[in-house]
Design a protein around this motif. Sequence first.
Motif, PDB file in Angstrom:
ATOM      1  N   MET A  20      39.408  -6.332  64.904  1.00 44.95           N
ATOM      2  CA  MET A  20      40.607  -4.900  64.465  1.00 44.95           C
ATOM      3  C   MET A  20      39.704  -3.358  65.319  1.00 44.95           C
ATOM      4  SD  MET A  20      41.265  -3.111  61.083  1.00 44.95           S
ATOM      5  CE  MET A  20      42.133  -1.885  61.148  1.00 44.95           C
ATOM      6  N   ASP A  21      40.796  -3.225  65.900  1.00 40.19           N
ATOM      7  CA  ASP A  21      39.920  -1.667  66.865  1.00 40.19           C
ATOM      8  C   ASP A  21      39.715  -0.694  66.146  1.00 40.19           C
ATOM      9  OD1 ASP A  21      40.412  -2.782  69.084  1.00 40.19           O
ATOM     10  OD2 ASP A  21      42.948  -2.255  69.674  1.00 40.19           O
ATOM     11  N   LYS A  22      38.880   0.335  66.129  1.00 39.29           N
ATOM     12  CA  LYS A  22      38.412   1.315  65.347  1.00 39.29           C
ATOM     13  C   LYS A  22      39.399   2.434  65.479  1.00 39.29           C
ATOM     14  CE  LYS A  22      34.242   3.285  63.169  1.00 39.29           C
ATOM     15  NZ  LYS A  22      33.425   3.726  63.178  1.00 39.29           N
ATOM     16  N   ILE A  23      40.181   3.313  63.822  1.00 40.49           N
ATOM     17  CA  ILE A  23      41.016   4.099  64.533  1.00 40.49           C
ATOM     18  C   ILE A  23      40.314   5.563  63.874  1.00 40.49           C
ATOM     19  CG2 ILE A  23      43.057   4.715  62.868  1.00 40.49           C
ATOM     20  CD1 ILE A  23      43.678   2.175  62.161  1.00 40.49           C
ATOM     21  N   GLU A  24      40.854   6.696  64.453  1.00 33.84           N
ATOM     22  CA  GLU A  24      39.652   7.933  63.636  1.00 33.84           C
ATOM     23  C   GLU A  24      40.549   8.387  61.982  1.00 33.84           C
ATOM     24  OE1 GLU A  24      39.608  11.992  65.085  1.00 33.84           O
ATOM     25  OE2 GLU A  24      40.658  10.768  66.467  1.00 33.84           O
ATOM     26  N   THR A  25      39.775   7.915  61.406  1.00 29.79           N
ATOM     27  CA  THR A  25      39.836   8.216  60.033  1.00 29.79           C
ATOM     28  C   THR A  25      39.809   9.559  59.613  1.00 29.79           C
ATOM     29  OG1 THR A  25      39.361   6.134  59.892  1.00 29.79           O
ATOM     30  CG2 THR A  25      39.409   7.112  57.778  1.00 29.79           C
ATOM     31  N   ILE A  26      40.890  10.458  58.888  1.00 32.01           N
ATOM     32  CA  ILE A  26      40.093  11.412  58.652  1.00 32.01           C
ATOM     33  C   ILE A  26      40.748  11.357  57.232  1.00 32.01           C
ATOM     34  CG2 ILE A  26      42.167  13.867  57.614  1.00 32.01           C
ATOM     35  CD1 ILE A  26      44.392  13.037  60.278  1.00 32.01           C
ATOM     36  N   VAL A  27      39.285  12.410  56.607  1.00 30.97           N
ATOM     37  CA  VAL A  27      38.983  12.393  55.187  1.00 30.97           C
ATOM     38  C   VAL A  27      39.404  13.792  55.614  1.00 30.97           C
ATOM     39  CG1 VAL A  27      37.196  12.292  53.254  1.00 30.97           C
ATOM     40  CG2 VAL A  27      37.393  10.616  55.673  1.00 30.97           C
ATOM     41  N   SER A  28      40.232  14.024  53.917  1.00 29.13           N
ATOM     42  CA  SER A  28      40.849  15.153  52.742  1.00 29.13           C
ATOM     43  C   SER A  28      40.607  15.351  51.607  1.00 29.13           C
ATOM     44  CB  SER A  28      41.766  15.672  53.231  1.00 29.13           C
ATOM     45  OG  SER A  28      42.792  15.308  54.756  1.00 29.13           O
ATOM     46  N   GLN A  29      39.842  16.387  51.314  1.00 25.68           N
ATOM     47  CA  GLN A  29      39.651  17.151  49.923  1.00 25.68           C
ATOM     48  C   GLN A  29      40.749  17.284  49.008  1.00 25.68           C
ATOM     49  OE1 GLN A  29      35.469  17.909  49.225  1.00 25.68           O
ATOM     50  NE2 GLN A  29      35.537  17.391  47.159  1.00 25.68           N
ATOM     51  N   ALA A  30      41.194  16.959  48.126  1.00 23.37           N
ATOM     52  CA  ALA A  30      41.919  16.969  46.976  1.00 23.37           C
ATOM     53  C   ALA A  30      41.789  18.174  45.680  1.00 23.37           C
ATOM     54  CB  ALA A  30      42.792  16.555  47.424  1.00 23.37           C
ATOM     55  N   ASP A  31      42.770  18.786  45.685  1.00 22.91           N
ATOM     56  CA  ASP A  31      42.172  19.516  44.116  1.00 22.91           C
ATOM     57  C   ASP A  31      43.133  18.559  43.390  1.00 22.91           C
ATOM     58  OD1 ASP A  31      43.259  20.699  41.414  1.00 22.91           O
ATOM     59  OD2 ASP A  31      42.527  22.643  42.731  1.00 22.91           O
ATOM     60  N   ARG A  32      42.308  17.698  42.110  1.00 26.74           N
ATOM     61  CA  ARG A  32      43.121  17.132  41.446  1.00 26.74           C
ATOM     62  C   ARG A  32      44.606  16.987  40.831  1.00 26.74           C
ATOM     63  NH1 ARG A  32      39.302  13.187  38.178  1.00 26.74           N
ATOM     64  NH2 ARG A  32      37.561  13.863  39.223  1.00 26.74           N
ATOM     65  N   GLU A  33      43.723  18.507  40.226  1.00 23.63           N
ATOM     66  CA  GLU A  33      45.249  19.037  39.157  1.00 23.63           C
ATOM     67  C   GLU A  33      46.243  19.944  39.834  1.00 23.63           C
ATOM     68  OE1 GLU A  33      45.602  18.584  36.213  1.00 23.63           O
ATOM     69  OE2 GLU A  33      43.096  17.385  36.167  1.00 23.63           O
ATOM     70  N   ASN A  34      45.868  20.550  41.478  1.00 23.09           N
ATOM     71  CA  ASN A  34      46.890  21.459  42.359  1.00 23.09           C
ATOM     72  C   ASN A  34      46.852  20.762  43.708  1.00 23.09           C
ATOM     73  OD1 ASN A  34      48.148  23.641  39.812  1.00 23.09           O
ATOM     74  ND2 ASN A  34      45.872  23.175  39.917  1.00 23.09           N
ATOM     75  N   PRO A  35      47.141  19.558  44.425  1.00 19.12           N
ATOM     76  CA  PRO A  35      46.626  19.172  45.377  1.00 19.12           C
ATOM     77  C   PRO A  35      46.988  20.115  46.230  1.00 19.12           C
ATOM     78  CG  PRO A  35      48.262  17.525  44.096  1.00 19.12           C
ATOM     79  CD  PRO A  35      47.854  18.794  43.332  1.00 19.12           C
ATOM     80  N   GLU A  36      46.738  19.714  47.064  1.00 25.05           N
ATOM     81  CA  GLU A  36      46.987  21.326  48.013  1.00 25.05           C
ATOM     82  C   GLU A  36      48.000  20.073  48.947  1.00 25.05           C
ATOM     83  OE1 GLU A  36      43.076  22.087  47.258  1.00 25.05           O
ATOM     84  OE2 GLU A  36      44.325  19.998  48.245  1.00 25.05           O
ATOM     85  N   LYS A  37      49.252  20.998  48.834  1.00 23.01           N
ATOM     86  CA  LYS A  37      50.709  21.204  50.189  1.00 23.01           C
ATOM     87  C   LYS A  37      50.365  20.327  52.015  1.00 23.01           C
ATOM     88  CE  LYS A  37      55.467  22.693  50.384  1.00 23.01           C
ATOM     89  NZ  LYS A  37      56.523  23.299  50.627  1.00 23.01           N
ATOM     90  N   ASP A  38      49.560  20.856  51.959  1.00 22.56           N
ATOM     91  CA  ASP A  38      49.079  20.291  53.349  1.00 22.56           C
ATOM     92  C   ASP A  38      48.509  19.198  53.465  1.00 22.56           C
ATOM     93  OD1 ASP A  38      46.723  21.199  52.675  1.00 22.56           O
ATOM     94  OD2 ASP A  38      45.636  22.153  54.586  1.00 22.56           O
ATOM     95  N   ILE A  39      47.850  18.372  52.531  1.00 26.66           N
ATOM     96  CA  ILE A  39      46.883  17.269  52.645  1.00 26.66           C
ATOM     97  C   ILE A  39      47.576  16.611  52.052  1.00 26.66           C
ATOM     98  CG2 ILE A  39      45.233  16.684  51.160  1.00 26.66           C
ATOM     99  CD1 ILE A  39      43.605  18.531  51.435  1.00 26.66           C
ATOM    100  N   ILE A  40      48.938  16.697  51.258  1.00 19.65           N
ATOM    101  CA  ILE A  40      49.786  15.439  50.453  1.00 19.65           C
ATOM    102  C   ILE A  40      51.062  15.187  51.981  1.00 19.65           C
ATOM    103  CG2 ILE A  40      52.057  15.415  48.625  1.00 19.65           C
ATOM    104  CD1 ILE A  40      49.213  15.226  47.863  1.00 19.65           C
ATOM    105  N   GLU A  41      51.379  16.568  53.163  1.00 22.53           N
ATOM    106  CA  GLU A  41      51.926  15.880  53.218  1.00 22.53           C
ATOM    107  C   GLU A  41      51.741  15.896  54.755  1.00 22.53           C
ATOM    108  OE1 GLU A  41      53.910  20.102  54.639  1.00 22.53           O
ATOM    109  OE2 GLU A  41      55.453  20.532  53.176  1.00 22.53           O
ATOM    110  N   ALA A  42      50.159  16.059  55.245  1.00 19.23           N
ATOM    111  CA  ALA A  42      49.979  14.823  55.830  1.00 19.23           C
ATOM    112  C   ALA A  42      49.573  13.841  55.602  1.00 19.23           C
ATOM    113  CB  ALA A  42      48.577  15.794  55.990  1.00 19.23           C
TER     114      ALA A  42
END
Length: 352
Positions: free
Chosen positions: A1-23
Amino acid sequence: MDKIETIVSQADRENPEKDIIEAGAKLIKNGGVVAFPTETVYGLGANAFCEEAIDKIFIAKGRPQDNPLILHVSSIDEVYPLVEKVDENMKMLMEKFWPGPLTIIFKKSSKVSKKLTGGLSTVAIRMPRNKIALELINSSGVPIAAPSANTSGRPSPTEASHVVEDMYGKIDMIIDGGSTGVGVESTVLDMSEEVPTILRPGGVTLEDLLQIFSEVKYDQSIISDDENIVPKSPGQKYKHYAPKAKMIVFTGDVKTISKNIKSQVKSLTLEGKKVGIMATEETKDEYNEGIVLVVGSRSDKDTIARNLFKVLRQFDELNVDMILAEGVDTEGIGRAIMNRMKKACGGDIRKV
């Protein structure tokens, strides 16, 4: 399988950042695969209505096609279009235990692809107790199909670093929401028979379910040592949770367990083996040989459930040749712990 560019984003578990959730939601909508935390383990999520996306999950995990995926929803209302019917007992279960570590087996509706259910006419659904997961599902606008975010057969991931180890370069995004809480996968409950039947023990225990039902039973494959019993849940027939080293689990009286492990460590060390001991808080000082990792406390088995997969992965990192593990009693969540240990050791359980 071809390698994919994986985004790793750290989110606040109590107040998840809107931009991370939307992405993450945008990737899900467009047929991508996103790993996200739940209260049990990390899930490997894709749009449940997109067969191409479902295929990507099976490929990334190396998962057999007849092993069904669990659907994750963010509200009880989302269940109705996915199933043939919701009776009063099912409704009561959802209202009492959702969001939480309970997966319910329903008869599926025509909206649910058989690719997702392993060819079965039933579908497994749950609502996770995790804000990141719930907001991701809600923002995606579709149910998310999600098995655990690990390579098939490996210990399940309870931290984002475990997902990175197994899935980096294979999926589109990993949302890091810290350590998961329960640590073992959800309880799977089949409601299609007269007596509710546990197909996989987990965070909602038999004792919890008996608070609302007069009778609940385990699938025979969970409680029997007979290898010829065919499990009702297809996923139960596959090897799971295995560390790289051979593992033996000892059950019985605590003092006898530690005595037997010490004896085994001595002889294995003389053979030149690097031995790991999975001990509990109560017994850790008993051992003066081998590499001792504490999995939790016998007086609070939730701690053992929470740390079990993490400790198995730590032994992998330490390159041990053999893992000797202390078993626990099967009361409450102990049944789920021993179910995972039995699979991790390939059934090599020694009663002492």
